[in-house]
Design a protein around this motif. Structure first.
Motif, PDB file in Angstrom:
ATOM      1  N   VAL A  48       3.089   1.790  -6.101  1.00 30.75           N
ATOM      2  CA  VAL A  48       2.734   1.706  -5.232  1.00 30.75           C
ATOM      3  C   VAL A  48       3.874   0.927  -4.135  1.00 30.75           C
ATOM      4  N   LEU A  49       4.414   2.001  -3.322  1.00 28.84           N
ATOM      5  CA  LEU A  49       5.006   1.124  -2.639  1.00 28.84           C
ATOM      6  C   LEU A  49       4.743   1.806  -0.989  1.00 28.84           C
ATOM      7  N   THR A  58       3.770   6.367  -3.719  1.00 28.57           N
ATOM      8  CA  THR A  58       3.844   7.009  -4.844  1.00 28.57           C
ATOM      9  C   THR A  58       4.667   6.969  -5.934  1.00 28.57           C
ATOM     10  N   ILE A  59       4.669   5.956  -6.699  1.00 33.05           N
ATOM     11  CA  ILE A  59       5.907   6.418  -7.993  1.00 33.05           C
ATOM     12  C   ILE A  59       5.918   6.371  -9.337  1.00 33.05           C
ATOM     13  N   GLY A  77      13.116  -3.501   6.588  1.00 34.84           N
ATOM     14  CA  GLY A  77      12.357  -4.382   6.828  1.00 34.84           C
ATOM     15  C   GLY A  77      11.413  -4.692   5.423  1.00 34.84           C
ATOM     16  N   LEU A  78      10.074  -5.676   5.449  1.00 32.26           N
ATOM     17  CA  LEU A  78       8.962  -6.535   4.686  1.00 32.26           C
ATOM     18  C   LEU A  78       8.616  -4.499   4.198  1.00 32.26           C
ATOM     19  N   TYR A  79       8.399  -4.574   2.562  1.00 31.31           N
ATOM     20  CA  TYR A  79       7.669  -3.491   2.047  1.00 31.31           C
ATOM     21  C   TYR A  79       7.027  -4.182   0.902  1.00 31.31           C
ATOM     22  N   SER A  80       5.350  -3.636   0.643  1.00 29.90           N
ATOM     23  CA  SER A  80       5.302  -4.510  -0.637  1.00 29.90           C
ATOM     24  C   SER A  80       5.339  -3.478  -1.774  1.00 29.90           C
ATOM     25  N   PHE A  81       5.593  -3.709  -2.814  1.00 28.82           N
ATOM     26  CA  PHE A  81       4.934  -2.969  -4.098  1.00 28.82           C
ATOM     27  C   PHE A  81       4.542  -3.072  -4.622  1.00 28.82           C
TER      28      PHE A  81
END
Length: 481
Positions: A48-49, A58-59, A77-81
Motif C-alpha cells: 500500500v502506497l 493498493t498495488i 514529497g514523502l510517501y509511505s509504502f
C-alpha cells in the motif's frame, strides 16, 4: 492506477531503459512517475502506497512477487509504502522511476533502491538505520555521560554527518526538497538524542537541568518549525516532536503546578501544549493520537482513562482517530482486573476451532502472543515461557499466533521449532481478536484465573518484575483456593 501483466512487462522494460540512459533534463520532463520492485518472502500479495492525506493505492504483486505502479499528477514529497506489518518512507518527485528490493525477514536492513531517485532514498534509509544504532548507543552508555561531555560527543557526530551530506549534495544533483529532507533525516535525530538524554536523566536521576545542562544544550529548539509540511512523514521529525513535547510538558507542568503532580494532569497539559503550538492538522492530530494512545494503554482505571480521552476529543479534529480511540478505550475498560476475559475463537494445531475459555484449566493461565514476522522475538518468547513453566507448574503458558491467513506457515514454524503443540494456538480472526484483547505490545501477557477472570491484562513477558508478579499471583491463588 494498477497495471495489467502485459502493461507491466512493457513498462518494466521502459523503466530499465530509463534507469540506464536518461539524464536529469529527461527526468524532469517526464509526465509520469514510476514506483516498482520486488518483495522477497512476501507476507501478503500487495503493498500500500500512502501520501498521508488519505490517498492510499493498493498495488498487487505478480506471480514473481514483483510490482509496478504508474503515478499521474504526482504531488512531490514523502510517501509511505506498507507491506504488512512493516512500512518505510520513500521520497517521490516528478519523473522518478524507482525500483525497490527487500526481504521481509530483514525489512529495513535489506531495503535497496535503484533507478532515478534512488540515491536520495538510499541516503534516507542509511540514515534511518544509523540513527537507530546511535539512539540505542545513547540508551546503553550515553546516559552515563555528563551533560557537557554528551553534548560535545553529539556535536562531533553532527559535524561529521554535515560534512558527509555536503559531499553527497556536491556530487549528485538534488532538488531543494531532497536536500532539505536528507539533511533533516540526521539533524532531527541529533535533536532527539538530546531530548532522550534529558528525559532519561531527568526521570531517573532528578537532574536539575537549569543548573547542570550547558547553556547551549537546547539551543536548536529556537529554530524548530512545528508545522513543517515537507517533514510530516519523516520518522526522525515525528520522533523528535514526541520527545520534545514530553519533556516540555514535564518541566512546564512541574514548574506551573509544583504542588499537583500526576500523570493525568501532565498528559492533559501535554495535549494542550501540542494544541497551542501546532496548527498543521496532520502533524497535530498524529501527535495528539500518539500521546493519548500511550496513556490509555498504561491507564490503571476507567476514571483516569475517561478524563484523558474526553480531553483528547476536545482538541482533536480527526474523526477517524476519535472513533479509533473510543473503540480502544472500550476494549481497555473490558480488560480491567476481575472482569471476565472476552472469549475468542482459536485454531488448534489439529485444525480444530475452540474457544479461548476452554483453556482455563489451571489456577492461572498466561497468554502470550507472537508473529512470524518477528523471529528473534518469538524464539525468545518461547524460551522464556518454557523456562517459566518449569518454575511455575501451576501456571499454563499458552502461545497465540496473531498472523492473518498464515495457518500453513504457522504450523510449519511450531513443528520446526518442536514447540509443545498442546500449548500452541492461533487466532481465527486475528484483527478482531487483537483489537478486543488490545495487543499493541509484542511482549504483552494476559493472566487469568481458572474462572477466566482477569488478574493482569497488561504485563510484560520480559519485564524485570514479571517473575515477582507471577510469584505473588500464584501465592494469592493458593490462598483463595
Amino acid at each position: 492506477m494498477q497495471l495489467s501483466f502485459l502493461k507491466y512487462a512493457v513498462f518494466f522494460s521502459f523503466i530499465s531503459y530509463c534507469l540506464c540512459s536518461c539524464d536529469s533534463s529527461e527526468k524532469t520532463s517526464r509526465e509520469y512517475t514510476y514506483f516498482g520492485g520486488e518483495i522477497v518472502n512476501p507476507n501478503t500479495n500487495y503493498i500500500v502506497l500512502s501520501d498521508g492525506n488519505g490517498s492510499n493505492d493498493t498495488i498487487n504483486l505478480d506471480k514473481k512477487n514483483r510490482f509496478l505502479h504508474k503515478i499521474e499528477n504526482l504531488k512531490e514529497g514523502l510517501y509511505s509504502f506498507r507491506h504488512n506489518p512493516e512500512s518505510q518512507v520513500i521520497l517521490l518527485e516528478k519523473g522518478d522511476s524507482i525500483l525497490i528490493r527487500l526481504n521481509t525477514l530483514e525489512f529495513d536492513e535489506s531495503l535497496v533502491f535503484t533507478g532515478d531517485g534512488a540515491r536520495k532514498n538510499n541516503f534516507l534509509i542509511d540514515m534511518f538505520l544509523q540513527n537507530e544504532i546511535e539512539r540505542e548507543k545513547v540508551r546503553r552508555t550515553g546516559l552515563r555521560f555528563s551533560p557537557a561531555y554528551f553534548k560535545k560527543n553529539q556535536d562531533s557526530l553532527l559535524k561529521f554527518k554535515v560534512k558527509m551530506h555536503d559531499k553527497f549534495t556536491d556530487k549528485y544533483e538534488l532538488s531543494i526538497l531532497a536536500k532539505k529532507l536528507t539533511q533533516a533525516s540526521f539533524k532531527y535525530d541529533y535533536f532527539t538524542r538530546h531530548e532522550l538524554y534529558f528525559n532519561s536523566r531527568y526521570g531517573i536521576a532528578g537532574l536539575d537541568y537549569s543548573k547542570d545542562l550547558p547553556i547551549t544544550f537546547f539551543s536548536y529548539r529556537n529554530d524548530i518549525d512545528y508545522n513543517d509540511d515537507d517533514l510530516k512523514r519523516l520518522y526522525s521529525y515525528n520522533r523528535f516532536l514526541n520527545y520534545y513535547f514530553t519533556n516540555s510538558s514535564i518541566t512546564n507542568y512541574s514548574n506551573e503546578f509544583p504542588e499537583y503532580k500526576n500523570k493525568i494532569g501532565s498528559t492533559i497539559y501535554k495535549l494542550d501544549l501540542i494544541d497551542s503550538l501546532i496548527q498543521h492538522p496532520y502533524i497535530k492530530n498524529n501527535l495528539l493520537r500518539r500521546v493519548t494512545t500511550k496513556f490509555l494503554l498504561e491507564s490503571k482505571s476507567n476514571i483516569e482513562l475517561n478524563k484523558v480521552l474526553s480531553h483528547y476529543l476536545s482538541v482533536s479534529s480527526n474523526k477517524n482517530s476519535q472513533k479509533e480511540l473510543r473503540k480502544l478505550s472500550r476494549a481497555i475498560s473490558r480488560l480491567r482486573p476481575k472482569n471476565v476475559l472476552p472469549d475468542q475463537p482459536l485454531i488448534t494445531s489439529k485444525g480444530e476451532t475452540i474457544k479461548l475459555s476452554s483453556l482455563f484449566k489451571k489456577q492461572i493461565t498466561a497468554f502470550y502472543f507472537w508473529s512470524m514476522d518477528r523471529k528473534e522475538h518469538y524464539i525468545r518468547a518461547h524460551k522464556k515461557a518454557s523456562y517459566l513453566s518449569t518454575l511455575y507448574p501451576e501456571i499454563d503458558f499458552i502461545a497465540i499466533n496473531t498472523d492473518d491467513e498464515q495457518t500453513k506457515n504457522w504450523l510449519k514454524t511450531i513443528k520446526r521449532h518442536h514447540y509443545n503443540l498442546n500449548n500452541e494456538y492461533e487466532f481465527k480472526y486475528p484483527k478482531c481478536s487483537s483489537e478486543e484483547l488490545v495487543i499493541h505490545n509484542r511482549n504483552k501477557v494476559i493472566l487469568v484465573n481458572q474462572e477466566g477472570k482477569i488478574i493482569n491484562a497488561n504485563t510484560d513477558l520480559f519485564s524485570s518484575i514479571f517473575e515477582k508478579q507471577l510469584m505473588r499471583y500464584t501465592r494469592l491463588a493458593s490462598v483463595e483456593n
